[in-house]
Scaffold this motif. Structure first.
Motif, mmCIF file in Angstrom:
data_model
loop_
_atom_site.group_PDB
_atom_site.id
_atom_site.type_symbol
_atom_site.label_atom_id
_atom_site.label_comp_id
_atom_site.label_asym_id
_atom_site.label_seq_id
_atom_site.Cartn_x
_atom_site.Cartn_y
_atom_site.Cartn_z
ATOM 1 N N VAL A 1 3.301 1.827 -9.120
ATOM 2 C CA VAL A 1 2.668 2.187 -7.838
ATOM 3 C C VAL A 1 1.509 1.232 -7.552
ATOM 4 C CG1 VAL A 1 1.281 3.979 -6.696
ATOM 5 C CG2 VAL A 1 3.367 4.617 -7.909
ATOM 6 N N ARG A 2 0.690 0.963 -8.571
ATOM 7 C CA ARG A 2 -0.467 0.061 -8.356
ATOM 8 C C ARG A 2 -0.019 -1.363 -8.041
ATOM 9 N NH1 ARG A 2 -2.551 3.910 -11.687
ATOM 10 N NH2 ARG A 2 -1.722 3.031 -13.590
ATOM 11 N N GLU A 3 1.091 -1.809 -8.673
ATOM 12 C CA GLU A 3 1.608 -3.151 -8.344
ATOM 13 C C GLU A 3 2.042 -3.199 -6.885
ATOM 14 O OE1 GLU A 3 4.775 -4.087 -11.147
ATOM 15 O OE2 GLU A 3 3.312 -3.853 -12.780
ATOM 16 N N GLU A 4 2.701 -2.144 -6.448
ATOM 17 C CA GLU A 4 3.160 -2.080 -5.059
ATOM 18 C C GLU A 4 1.949 -2.085 -4.115
ATOM 19 O OE1 GLU A 4 6.472 -2.197 -4.392
ATOM 20 O OE2 GLU A 4 6.005 -2.236 -2.246
ATOM 21 N N LEU A 5 0.910 -1.348 -4.493
ATOM 22 C CA LEU A 5 -0.316 -1.307 -3.676
ATOM 23 C C LEU A 5 -0.929 -2.698 -3.563
ATOM 24 C CD1 LEU A 5 -2.195 1.873 -4.965
ATOM 25 C CD2 LEU A 5 -1.363 1.450 -2.656
ATOM 26 N N ALA A 6 -0.959 -3.401 -4.699
ATOM 27 C CA ALA A 6 -1.596 -4.720 -4.719
ATOM 28 C C ALA A 6 -0.775 -5.758 -3.962
ATOM 29 C CB ALA A 6 -1.794 -5.175 -6.164
ATOM 30 N N SER A 7 0.514 -5.487 -3.792
ATOM 31 C CA SER A 7 1.382 -6.484 -3.157
ATOM 32 C C SER A 7 1.207 -6.531 -1.631
ATOM 33 C CB SER A 7 2.841 -6.181 -3.472
ATOM 34 O OG SER A 7 3.259 -5.078 -2.670
ATOM 35 N N SER A 8 0.512 -5.559 -1.078
ATOM 36 C CA SER A 8 0.335 -5.446 0.378
ATOM 37 C C SER A 8 1.666 -5.466 1.123
ATOM 38 C CB SER A 8 -0.550 -6.564 0.940
ATOM 39 O OG SER A 8 -1.699 -6.695 0.189
ATOM 40 N N GLY A 9 2.701 -4.973 0.470
ATOM 41 C CA GLY A 9 4.016 -4.879 1.116
ATOM 42 C C GLY A 9 4.040 -3.736 2.121
ATOM 43 N N PRO A 10 5.208 -3.452 2.713
ATOM 44 C CA PRO A 10 5.291 -2.437 3.766
ATOM 45 C C PRO A 10 4.892 -1.023 3.290
ATOM 46 C CG PRO A 10 7.479 -3.260 3.138
ATOM 47 C CD PRO A 10 6.479 -4.126 2.456
ATOM 48 N N LEU A 11 5.083 -0.759 1.993
ATOM 49 C CA LEU A 11 4.790 0.580 1.476
ATOM 50 C C LEU A 11 3.313 0.792 1.178
ATOM 51 C CD1 LEU A 11 7.290 1.538 -1.385
ATOM 52 C CD2 LEU A 11 6.725 2.842 0.660
ATOM 53 N N SER A 12 2.613 -0.329 1.041
ATOM 54 C CA SER A 12 1.282 -0.320 0.481
ATOM 55 C C SER A 12 0.295 0.652 1.166
ATOM 56 C CB SER A 12 0.809 -1.762 0.516
ATOM 57 O OG SER A 12 -0.483 -1.861 0.242
ATOM 58 N N GLN A 13 0.245 0.616 2.504
ATOM 59 C CA GLN A 13 -0.687 1.465 3.240
ATOM 60 C C GLN A 13 -0.397 2.950 3.012
ATOM 61 O OE1 GLN A 13 -3.353 0.710 4.934
ATOM 62 N NE2 GLN A 13 -3.716 2.791 5.700
ATOM 63 N N LYS A 14 0.902 3.275 3.075
ATOM 64 C CA LYS A 14 1.319 4.666 2.897
ATOM 65 C C LYS A 14 0.953 5.155 1.486
ATOM 66 C CE LYS A 14 5.605 7.317 3.255
ATOM 67 N NZ LYS A 14 7.055 7.174 3.306
ATOM 68 N N LEU A 15 1.226 4.288 0.499
ATOM 69 C CA LEU A 15 0.948 4.665 -0.884
ATOM 70 C C LEU A 15 -0.544 4.834 -1.132
ATOM 71 C CD1 LEU A 15 3.380 2.484 -3.045
ATOM 72 C CD2 LEU A 15 3.509 4.908 -2.531
ATOM 73 N N SER A 16 -1.356 3.955 -0.551
ATOM 74 C CA SER A 16 -2.782 4.034 -0.867
ATOM 75 C C SER A 16 -3.367 5.353 -0.356
ATOM 76 C CB SER A 16 -3.533 2.811 -0.370
ATOM 77 O OG SER A 16 -3.980 2.987 0.915
ATOM 78 N N GLU A 17 -2.906 5.833 0.791
ATOM 79 C CA GLU A 17 -3.403 7.131 1.288
ATOM 80 C C GLU A 17 -3.056 8.257 0.315
ATOM 81 O OE1 GLU A 17 -2.017 7.770 5.303
ATOM 82 O OE2 GLU A 17 -2.928 5.845 5.859
ATOM 83 N N ILE A 18 -1.814 8.240 -0.192
ATOM 84 C CA ILE A 18 -1.369 9.305 -1.099
ATOM 85 C C ILE A 18 -2.135 9.241 -2.419
ATOM 86 C CG2 ILE A 18 0.633 10.185 -2.399
ATOM 87 C CD1 ILE A 18 2.409 8.900 -0.182
ATOM 88 N N VAL A 19 -2.163 8.038 -3.013
ATOM 89 C CA VAL A 19 -2.761 7.870 -4.340
ATOM 90 C C VAL A 19 -4.255 8.168 -4.294
ATOM 91 C CG1 VAL A 19 -3.235 6.182 -6.170
ATOM 92 C CG2 VAL A 19 -0.986 6.234 -5.069
ATOM 93 N N ASN A 20 -4.926 7.721 -3.221
ATOM 94 C CA ASN A 20 -6.373 7.925 -3.161
ATOM 95 C C ASN A 20 -6.772 9.372 -2.879
ATOM 96 O OD1 ASN A 20 -6.980 5.373 -3.974
ATOM 97 N ND2 ASN A 20 -6.958 4.549 -1.886
ATOM 98 N N GLN A 21 -5.793 10.207 -2.583
ATOM 99 C CA GLN A 21 -6.093 11.645 -2.484
ATOM 100 C C GLN A 21 -5.660 12.371 -3.749
ATOM 101 O OE1 GLN A 21 -4.886 13.586 1.317
ATOM 102 N NE2 GLN A 21 -4.332 11.506 1.878
ATOM 103 N N GLY A 22 -5.142 11.623 -4.720
ATOM 104 C CA GLY A 22 -4.705 12.238 -5.987
ATOM 105 C C GLY A 22 -3.364 12.934 -5.874
ATOM 106 N N LYS A 23 -2.648 12.694 -4.750
ATOM 107 C CA LYS A 23 -1.360 13.390 -4.556
ATOM 108 C C LYS A 23 -0.213 12.600 -5.177
ATOM 109 C CE LYS A 23 -2.660 15.687 -0.310
ATOM 110 N NZ LYS A 23 -2.652 15.538 1.144
ATOM 111 N N LEU A 24 0.939 13.251 -5.295
ATOM 112 C CA LEU A 24 2.105 12.579 -5.855
ATOM 113 C C LEU A 24 2.859 11.826 -4.765
ATOM 114 C CD1 LEU A 24 3.682 15.201 -8.300
ATOM 115 C CD2 LEU A 24 2.161 13.292 -8.837
ATOM 116 N N VAL A 25 3.347 10.670 -5.143
ATOM 117 C CA VAL A 25 4.226 9.879 -4.273
ATOM 118 C C VAL A 25 5.573 10.615 -4.220
ATOM 119 C CG1 VAL A 25 5.405 7.641 -4.240
ATOM 120 C CG2 VAL A 25 3.013 7.767 -4.940
ATOM 121 N N SER A 26 6.337 10.423 -3.141
ATOM 122 C CA SER A 26 7.597 11.176 -3.027
ATOM 123 C C SER A 26 8.575 10.769 -4.133
ATOM 124 C CB SER A 26 8.246 10.910 -1.666
ATOM 125 O OG SER A 26 8.785 9.608 -1.643
ATOM 126 N N ASP A 27 9.442 11.721 -4.489
ATOM 127 C CA ASP A 27 10.443 11.449 -5.527
ATOM 128 C C ASP A 27 11.259 10.214 -5.155
ATOM 129 O OD1 ASP A 27 9.641 13.655 -6.987
ATOM 130 O OD2 ASP A 27 11.115 14.991 -6.058
#
Ligand SMILES: Nc1ncnc2c1ncn2[C@@H]1O[C@H](COP(=O)(O)OP(=O)(O)O)[C@@H](O)[C@H]1O
Length: 284
Positions: A86-112
């Motif tokens: 997840v952190r690699e994806e966040l660092a890559s600034s790819g299309p998922l990155s923004q969505k993931l950072s909101e989830i991770v920074n709230q301590g929530k789980l990323v979707s299955d």
């Protein structure tokens, strides 16, 4: 969700296809006399025909990454942490990155679906490099993830690491990583007094060498508020997972007795790996 099911049921899920072997958990994990085992216990025969396929469970901050990484080096299998993916994806600034950072920074789980996709890609890349076996850290986190994993492969052993709740927040807040070499450290001094028959626990900090000192970074989700949210979510989701693996006779519960110097030899003992290091160097 339909896509996960389709992917999970296809023979190429996780990129391993029919290279997964069937094993008998009952045969390879008899109970152990170790005082740290309370469940199915674990007797591990070093597999002759394939590498281990293990899962590490445990609360944020318990040290899953540390022990999974040490075991992966010892056993020659990849240590795959979905949090790192997840952190690699966040660092890559790819299309998922923004969505993931909101989830991770709230301590929530990323979707299955997202997490299975990231893991699947990681396993495919590993297979292309000739990797086999794995120690999974941070996966599965939900029953759906456990079912998907169970549909496509046999997990030999699930190690559930435990520490008192009071220690976990301090350990998360003390975590540091060297931004250059990637090694993990911990600056927390833990000294929990024993009470009500429970033993105390003390852990020395794991300090970085001088050349890493100025390059230390803290994970964005290791703030007190987010750590507490992660612990709450972990506690809500972990019980069914533990039950699931316990009912299959695969769960080994391990109460960490302290920091790495005390815990590592005990863990090797519980896994029946205490003489493995010696044997490996003898045949090298
Ligand atoms: N299997 C998973 N399912 C859903 N989300 C996950 C999973 N693994 C990691 N994550 C996401 O990545 C974040 C960091 O994971 P990790 O490094 O394992 O942290 P923790 O210290 O909370 O165990 C989690 O808070 C979550 O948002």
């Amino acid at each position: 969700m339909a896509r996960i099911v389709r992917v999970a049921r296809s023979s190429s899920f996780f990129g391993y296809g029919n290279r997964f072997y069937s094993t008998s958990a009952e045969a390879s994990h008899a109970s152990s006399p170790s005082p740290f085992l309370h469940g199915g216990g674990a007797r591990r025969d070093v597999a002759k025909d394939r590498n281990v396929q293990w899962v590490f469970l445990g609360c944020p901050g318990v040290g899953k990454g540390t022990y999974a990484s040490r075991l992966s080096t010892l056993l020659g299998v990849p240590h795959i942490a979905t949090g790192d993916l997840v952190r690699e994806e966040l660092a890559s600034s790819g299309p998922l990155s923004q969505k993931l950072s909101e989830i991770v920074n709230q301590g929530k789980l990323v979707s299955d679906e997202i997490i299975v996709d990231l893991l699947s890609k990681r396993l495919e890349a590993g297979e292309a490099k000739g990797e086999s076996g794995f120690i999974l850290d941070g996966f599965p986190r939900t029953m759906r993830q456990a079912e998907i994993l169970g549909d496509v492969t046999d997990i030999d052993l699930v190690v559930n690491l435990k520490l008192p709740e009071e220690v976990l927040v301090d350990k998360c807040l003390g975590r540091r990583t060297c931004s250059q070499c990637g090694k993990g450290f911990n600056i927390a001094h833990i000294n929990l007094k024993g009470e009500n028959g429970k033993p105390g626990i003390s852990m020395d900090p794991l300090l970085p060498p001088p050349h890493c000192m100025s390059k230390l970074i803290t994970r964005a989700d290791d703030t007190e508020e987010v750590v507490k949210a992660r612990l709450r979510i972990y506690n809500e989701t972990s019980q069914p997972l533990e039950e699931y693996y316990r009912s299959k006779g695969k769960l080994m519960e391990f109460d960490l007795p302290g920091g790495i110097p005390e815990s590592w030899p005990r863990l090797l003992e519980a896994l029946r790996l205490d003489d493995y290091e010696e044997k490996q160097s003898a045949v090298a």
